[in-house]
Design an enzyme around this catalytic site. Structure first.
Site, PDB file in Angstrom:
ATOM      1  N   ASP A  67       0.813  -1.215   0.000  1.00 56.09           N
ATOM      2  CA  ASP A  67       0.000   0.000   0.000  1.00 56.09           C
ATOM      3  C   ASP A  67       0.850   1.270   0.000  1.00 56.09           C
ATOM      4  O   ASP A  67       2.077   1.207   0.179  1.00 56.09           O
ATOM      5  CB  ASP A  67      -0.959  -0.002   1.200  1.00 56.09           C
ATOM      6  CG  ASP A  67      -0.283  -0.346   2.519  1.00 56.09           C
ATOM      7  OD1 ASP A  67       0.957  -0.342   2.582  1.00 56.09           O
ATOM      8  OD2 ASP A  67      -0.999  -0.621   3.490  1.00 56.09           O
ATOM      9  N   ASN A 136      -7.452  -1.997  14.487  1.00 55.18           N
ATOM     10  CA  ASN A 136      -8.846  -2.328  14.168  1.00 55.18           C
ATOM     11  C   ASN A 136      -8.952  -3.556  13.248  1.00 55.18           C
ATOM     12  O   ASN A 136     -10.015  -3.839  12.713  1.00 55.18           O
ATOM     13  CB  ASN A 136      -9.544  -1.123  13.515  1.00 55.18           C
ATOM     14  CG  ASN A 136      -8.939  -0.754  12.164  1.00 55.18           C
ATOM     15  OD1 ASN A 136      -7.980  -1.376  11.709  1.00 55.18           O
ATOM     16  ND2 ASN A 136      -9.493   0.257  11.518  1.00 55.18           N
ATOM     17  N   HIS A 138      -7.274  -4.046  10.362  1.00 50.42           N
ATOM     18  CA  HIS A 138      -7.043  -3.871   8.911  1.00 50.42           C
ATOM     19  C   HIS A 138      -5.740  -4.547   8.479  1.00 50.42           C
ATOM     20  O   HIS A 138      -4.793  -4.654   9.260  1.00 50.42           O
ATOM     21  CB  HIS A 138      -7.108  -2.397   8.483  1.00 50.42           C
ATOM     22  CG  HIS A 138      -5.960  -1.524   8.869  1.00 50.42           C
ATOM     23  ND1 HIS A 138      -6.114  -0.295   9.467  1.00 50.42           N
ATOM     24  CD2 HIS A 138      -4.626  -1.670   8.712  1.00 50.42           C
ATOM     25  CE1 HIS A 138      -4.941   0.257   9.666  1.00 50.42           C
ATOM     26  NE2 HIS A 138      -4.013  -0.550   9.219  1.00 50.42           N
ATOM     27  N   GLU A 143      -9.780  -1.752   5.306  1.00 52.19           N
ATOM     28  CA  GLU A 143     -10.394  -1.380   6.571  1.00 52.19           C
ATOM     29  C   GLU A 143     -11.653  -2.212   6.829  1.00 52.19           C
ATOM     30  O   GLU A 143     -12.277  -2.708   5.878  1.00 52.19           O
ATOM     31  CB  GLU A 143     -10.788   0.109   6.521  1.00 52.19           C
ATOM     32  CG  GLU A 143      -9.616   1.070   6.360  1.00 52.19           C
ATOM     33  CD  GLU A 143      -8.961   1.423   7.704  1.00 52.19           C
ATOM     34  OE1 GLU A 143      -8.944   0.574   8.619  1.00 52.19           O
ATOM     35  OE2 GLU A 143      -8.459   2.554   7.821  1.00 52.19           O
TER      36      GLU A 143
HETATM   37  C1  GLP Z   1      -0.461   0.701   8.449  1.00 54.38           C
HETATM   38  C2  GLP Z   1      -0.195  -0.233   7.286  1.00 54.38           C
HETATM   39  C3  GLP Z   1      -0.434  -1.678   7.672  1.00 54.38           C
HETATM   40  C4  GLP Z   1       0.220  -1.987   9.008  1.00 54.38           C
HETATM   41  C5  GLP Z   1      -0.359  -1.090  10.068  1.00 54.38           C
HETATM   42  C6  GLP Z   1       0.149  -1.394  11.460  1.00 54.38           C
HETATM   43  O1  GLP Z   1      -1.794   1.037   8.579  1.00 54.38           O
HETATM   44  N1  GLP Z   1      -1.001   0.078   6.158  1.00 54.38           N
HETATM   45  O2  GLP Z   1       0.076  -2.504   6.652  1.00 54.38           O
HETATM   46  O3  GLP Z   1       0.035  -3.323   9.328  1.00 54.38           O
HETATM   47  O4  GLP Z   1      -0.005   0.232   9.705  1.00 54.38           O
HETATM   48  O5  GLP Z   1       1.189  -0.546  11.835  1.00 54.38           O
HETATM   49  P1  GLP Z   1       2.173  -0.839  13.026  1.00 54.38           P
HETATM   50  O6  GLP Z   1       2.985  -2.015  12.615  1.00 54.38           O
HETATM   51  O7  GLP Z   1       2.999   0.401  13.160  1.00 54.38           O
HETATM   52  O8  GLP Z   1       1.340  -1.122  14.220  1.00 54.38           O
END
Ligand code: GLP
Length: 244
Positions: A67, A136, A138, A143
């Site tokens: 992404d 949440n 995702h 989402e």
């Molecule tokens: C973002 C990315 C996800 C990732 C998430 C969690 O939203 N799009 O791919 O898994 O962050 O982030 P973190 O690893 O900092 O908790």
């Protein structure tokens, strides 16, 4: 789906790095599906260390990211292109032209989604897809919703994600409201999925992986439909599992 509960995120990241190293040994031109966020940072450091000690090479590896924020170019420190360059790509022997992150600055976003969707398909999807998970539930930027996207698309971000991810932006107003993300089919077509989750903030999402049901209210639970998933978590992320 196998859930591995490890003593710490360091040990969990070692396990993930070893699985990726074995894959790179088996197939030099491995297609790696990669994720951003704080969760895979230790994994990437570990892979860099393995590269520096000649245990692995990325010379023929293809990297395809999940992404990218719409409206951030690759020089923005919060863009996922910048993250990947600084956290992994700049430190290993991967060819820059073999690293693929959606272009969040594309003039025609629908075209960009189409291009990226064709690209991942043309590589027959990742051999290993690395995933983190949002608080949440995702994955990528898919989402929670009644109806979710199958293919690469522009996703409106939820208030929760805007708040949680917005903490990394110096100016909160710069936090994008939309992102380009692979869709659920793109993710589920990977041959092997490694999902990492660390910390108590992820415990609710991880708890949704335990029983036999899935729900689009918690996108990570759709991974139960895949036949080859390793979920690697630390004790805190596992704290709400009944049978950990
Ligand atoms: C973002 C990315 C996800 C990732 C998430 C969690 O939203 N799009 O791919 O898994 O962050 O982030 P973190 O690893 O900092 O908790």
């Amino acid at each position: 789906m196998v859930i591995h509960v490890m003593e710490s995120k360091e040990i969990a990241s070692d396990l993930a790095a070893n699985k990726i190293a074995q894959q790179l040994e088996r197939k030099k031109n491995t297609v790696l599906g990669l994720a951003t966020g704080s969760t895979p940072q230790l994994l990437y450091r570990n892979l860099i260390a393995k590269y520096q000690t000649n245990q692995i090479s990325f010379q023929d590896v293809i990297a395809i990211n999940l992404d990218e924020y719409v409206g951030l170019d690759g020089s923005h420190p919060q863009s996922y292109r910048y993250f990947m360059d600084t956290e992994l790509f700049n430190h290993v022997d991967i060819k820059k032209e073999n690293t693929h992150v959606p272009n969040g600055m594309a003039e025609d976003l629908d075209e960009e989604c189409k291009r990226f969707n064709e690209l991942i398909k043309s590589y027959d999807y990742p051999d290993i897809q690395v995933l983190g998970v949002g608080q949440n539930g995702h994955i990528g930027f898919n989402e929670p919703n009644d109806r979710m996207f199958v293919h690469t698309h522009v996703e409106p971000l939820t208030e929760n994600t805007i708040k949680v991810n917005g903490r990394f932006f110096e100016d909160k107003n710069e936090m994008p409201r939309t992102a380009i993300s692979l869709g659920m089919k793109n993710i589920l077509c990977a041959k092997h999925i490694i999902l990492l989750a660390f910390g108590k903030e992820k415990a609710d999402a991880v708890a949704m992986l335990e029983d036999d049901r899935f729900s689009t209210a918690c996108p990570v639970s759709l991974l139960k439909l895949h036949r080859n998933v390793d979920v690697i978590v630390d004790r805190e992320a596992a704290s709400k599992l009944q049978h950990a």
